[in-house]
Scaffold this active site. Sequence first.
Site, short mmCIF file in Angstrom:
data_model
loop_
_atom_site.label_atom_id
_atom_site.label_comp_id
_atom_site.label_asym_id
_atom_site.label_seq_id
_atom_site.Cartn_x
_atom_site.Cartn_y
_atom_site.Cartn_z
N ARG A 94 5.07 -8.69 -0.03
CA ARG A 94 5.11 -7.74 -1.18
C ARG A 94 6.07 -6.65 -0.60
O ARG A 94 5.83 -6.17 0.44
CB ARG A 94 3.57 -7.37 -1.42
CG ARG A 94 2.53 -8.57 -2.04
CD ARG A 94 1.39 -8.22 -2.21
NE ARG A 94 0.86 -7.82 -0.86
CZ ARG A 94 -0.57 -7.83 -0.96
NH1 ARG A 94 -1.40 -7.34 -2.03
NH2 ARG A 94 -1.16 -7.77 0.28
N CYS A 135 0.79 -1.07 0.10
CA CYS A 135 -0.09 0.14 -0.01
C CYS A 135 1.03 1.08 -0.07
O CYS A 135 0.55 2.20 -0.84
CB CYS A 135 -0.98 0.13 1.14
SG CYS A 135 -2.00 -1.39 1.25
N PHE A 136 1.86 1.52 0.90
CA PHE A 136 2.54 2.67 1.00
C PHE A 136 3.24 3.02 -0.14
O PHE A 136 3.06 4.13 -0.40
CB PHE A 136 3.54 2.50 2.47
CG PHE A 136 3.94 3.99 2.76
CD1 PHE A 136 2.86 5.04 2.73
CD2 PHE A 136 5.25 3.93 3.10
CE1 PHE A 136 3.51 6.21 3.30
CE2 PHE A 136 5.50 5.40 3.68
CZ PHE A 136 4.77 6.44 3.67
N GLN A 137 4.07 2.33 -0.71
CA GLN A 137 4.79 2.73 -1.98
C GLN A 137 3.64 2.83 -3.20
O GLN A 137 4.05 4.06 -3.54
CB GLN A 137 5.78 1.76 -2.11
CG GLN A 137 6.67 1.91 -3.27
CD GLN A 137 7.81 1.21 -3.61
OE1 GLN A 137 8.52 1.06 -2.78
NE2 GLN A 137 8.00 0.55 -4.80
#
Length: 244
Positions: free
Chosen positions: A108, A38-40
């Site tokens: 991931r 999510c963050f990247q």
Amino acid sequence: MVCEATGADITEVAKAIGTDSRIGPKFLQASVGFGGSCFQKDLLNLVYISECLNLSEVAAYWQQVIDMNEYQKSRFAGKVVERLFNTITDKRIAMFGFAFKKNTGDTRESPAIYVSKYLLEEGAKLHIYDPKVEEKQIFFDLVTMMPTEDPEGVKELVKVHSDAYSAAKDAHAIVICTEWDEFTTLDYQKIYDSMLKPAFLFDGRKICDHEALVKIGFHVETIGKRVSRSPLLRGWASTTTSTF
């Protein structure tokens, strides 16, 4: 990096910043790098949106966050090679943790994948233990990350273990990539006794009692903090042999 250069402790800096209620203490702990799906992705979306809006400075700012995260992983992996006398060819390195964070089997964008790739390309033999990530997932990630390498060749250099103690046996170094609670309660004296000497521990999540490890005899490296060198190591640097 500034903390390591000046002798400051990143934990104290994070605690001070975290007292600001507008920020809070979460996500301020230094580590080998962030991962997850999510963050990247969200950051890349910000870069894309900013570029579409012709906000080049804003896009460059968020891209730099991603670039610094990649650099942190590279810097950490490079430190492993540097501290192991600038060569890890045929050296056995135990990797504790492969998931991108504790309490999940999700790999991931895990920093462990990048660090593994770096170490394998330098000739290391990896012995990996993670409480939740399955062996087939670890090999899938590594083979995918190294498409130009023979998959069978990669598998010959990597062994997945069912516990931390077997992974560390006869290892030159331990590399902690995931902040599993289990790794803070291991019998590190037992682990140290089973390793080759000098024994190194690279704490990429800053979760261990570093002073206690130094007293045992480990040479400890971590993120955002300078750790005193074990007195047992000082004589080794000038007497290195091929066994290292």
